[in-house]
Write a protein that holds these residues in place. Structure first.
Motif, short mmCIF file in Angstrom:
data_model
loop_
_atom_site.label_atom_id
_atom_site.label_comp_id
_atom_site.label_asym_id
_atom_site.label_seq_id
_atom_site.Cartn_x
_atom_site.Cartn_y
_atom_site.Cartn_z
N ARG A 92 -5.14 -5.01 2.77
CA ARG A 92 -5.82 -4.88 4.18
C ARG A 92 -5.02 -6.33 5.09
O ARG A 92 -5.90 -6.14 5.96
CB ARG A 92 -7.30 -5.66 4.02
CG ARG A 92 -8.45 -4.27 2.99
CD ARG A 92 -9.54 -4.96 3.65
NE ARG A 92 -9.83 -6.63 2.98
CZ ARG A 92 -10.11 -6.84 1.74
NH1 ARG A 92 -9.85 -6.24 0.64
NH2 ARG A 92 -10.68 -8.14 1.41
N ARG A 147 1.13 -0.79 0.03
CA ARG A 147 0.37 -0.28 0.22
C ARG A 147 0.88 1.38 0.54
O ARG A 147 0.79 2.12 -0.39
CB ARG A 147 -1.15 -0.39 1.85
CG ARG A 147 -2.10 1.58 1.06
CD ARG A 147 -2.90 1.08 2.28
NE ARG A 147 -1.81 1.98 3.87
CZ ARG A 147 -0.57 3.26 3.61
NH1 ARG A 147 -1.26 4.04 3.38
NH2 ARG A 147 -0.39 3.16 4.81
N ASP A 196 -7.97 -5.72 -8.93
CA ASP A 196 -7.85 -4.89 -7.84
C ASP A 196 -8.19 -5.42 -6.88
O ASP A 196 -7.79 -5.07 -5.91
CB ASP A 196 -8.53 -3.99 -8.50
CG ASP A 196 -10.33 -3.79 -8.74
OD1 ASP A 196 -10.53 -4.77 -8.65
OD2 ASP A 196 -10.30 -3.04 -8.55
N LYS A 197 -9.51 -6.32 -6.47
CA LYS A 197 -10.01 -7.04 -5.32
C LYS A 197 -8.54 -7.50 -5.21
O LYS A 197 -8.52 -7.81 -2.94
CB LYS A 197 -10.60 -7.86 -5.95
CG LYS A 197 -12.26 -7.27 -5.99
CD LYS A 197 -13.84 -8.69 -5.97
CE LYS A 197 -14.65 -7.70 -6.63
NZ LYS A 197 -15.72 -8.21 -7.18
N GLN A 243 -5.18 1.25 -6.78
CA GLN A 243 -5.50 -0.44 -6.82
C GLN A 243 -5.55 -0.79 -8.09
O GLN A 243 -5.00 -2.23 -8.92
CB GLN A 243 -6.51 -0.85 -5.34
CG GLN A 243 -5.84 -0.61 -4.32
CD GLN A 243 -7.27 -0.90 -3.60
OE1 GLN A 243 -8.22 -1.71 -3.53
NE2 GLN A 243 -6.47 -1.11 -1.93
N SER A 301 -7.16 -4.92 -2.91
CA SER A 301 -6.87 -4.69 -2.08
C SER A 301 -6.76 -5.38 -0.48
O SER A 301 -7.12 -5.21 0.02
CB SER A 301 -8.59 -4.06 -2.72
OG SER A 301 -9.25 -4.18 -1.66
#
Length: 199
Positions: free
Chosen positions: A40, A11, A32-33, A21, A36
């Motif tokens: 996280r 990040r 992009d998931k 992202q 992400s």
């Protein structure tokens, strides 16, 4: 790999480069998931993606694995603190002004620890009218030889590559005090101080 630390680093590097992202995902051919999820700390990139990620970010794979960007303190010392690394496989010589992660031929290299030369190990240094003429009777065979010699002052360095079966013979301009450093394939990194004689 600590997925939380690695995710936070991804990040950090992504935002520093001004990438979304989605843009990062497109560059390394993932969704992009997925990016992400990594950021996280809910997962981590597949090992097969680490080379692509390190290339996008201009960093080392090891940095991504540890999740740490270890920055050196700004180098304030003089050149006499220069670090030397020599690859045992190919003979590559690498220098750095401060600590660095250096690898060659697939192996991580450690900075060589310089040792002050004993009188019997010192190179011969003669003043030949404003220049230093440096020679040695050191054995120069394929098994035992000096691979380089360098003159280091506070602000500069001159390096001279040597090869097996060459006789060591170097001429350098006479500067103010400095350090003569050389690497022997058996004895390691040695040094002696050089000081012009005062008239």
């Amino acid at each position: 790999m600590d997925q939380i630390r690695t995710g936070e680093l991804i990040r950090q590097l992504r935002t520093k480069m001004g990438l979304t992202q989605k843009q990062l995902a497109e560059r390394i051919s993932v969704s992009d998931k997925a990016v992400s999820k990594w950021e996280r700390g809910s997962g981590c990139p597949d090992v097969s993606l680490l080379a692509a990620l390190s290339e996008v970010f201009g960093t080392d794979i090891q940095v991504l694995l540890t999740g740490e960007l270890n920055k050196n303190e700004k180098e304030k010392g003089n050149m006499k603190k220069l670090k030397f690394y020599v690859c045992r496989e190919c003979g590559n010589i690498i220098t750095s002004a401060s600590e660095a992660a250096v690898s060659c031929c697939g192996s991580r290299l450690s900075a060589l620890e310089p040792r002050k030369a004993e009188d019997s190990e010192k190179l011969r240094v003669e003043d030949i009218g404003g220049e230093w003429y440096i020679t040695s009777d050191h054995e120069m065979t394929k098994e035992h030889y000096i691979s380089f010699a360098a003159y280091i002052s506070d602000s500069s360095m001159m390096m001279f590559r040597q090869y097996p079966e060459w006789g060591l013979s170097i001429t350098i301009p006479m500067y103010r005090s400095g350090r003569l450093v050389w690497y022997c394939s058996r004895c390691g990194l040695l040094y002696q101080e050089l000081r012009p004689k005062r008239k």
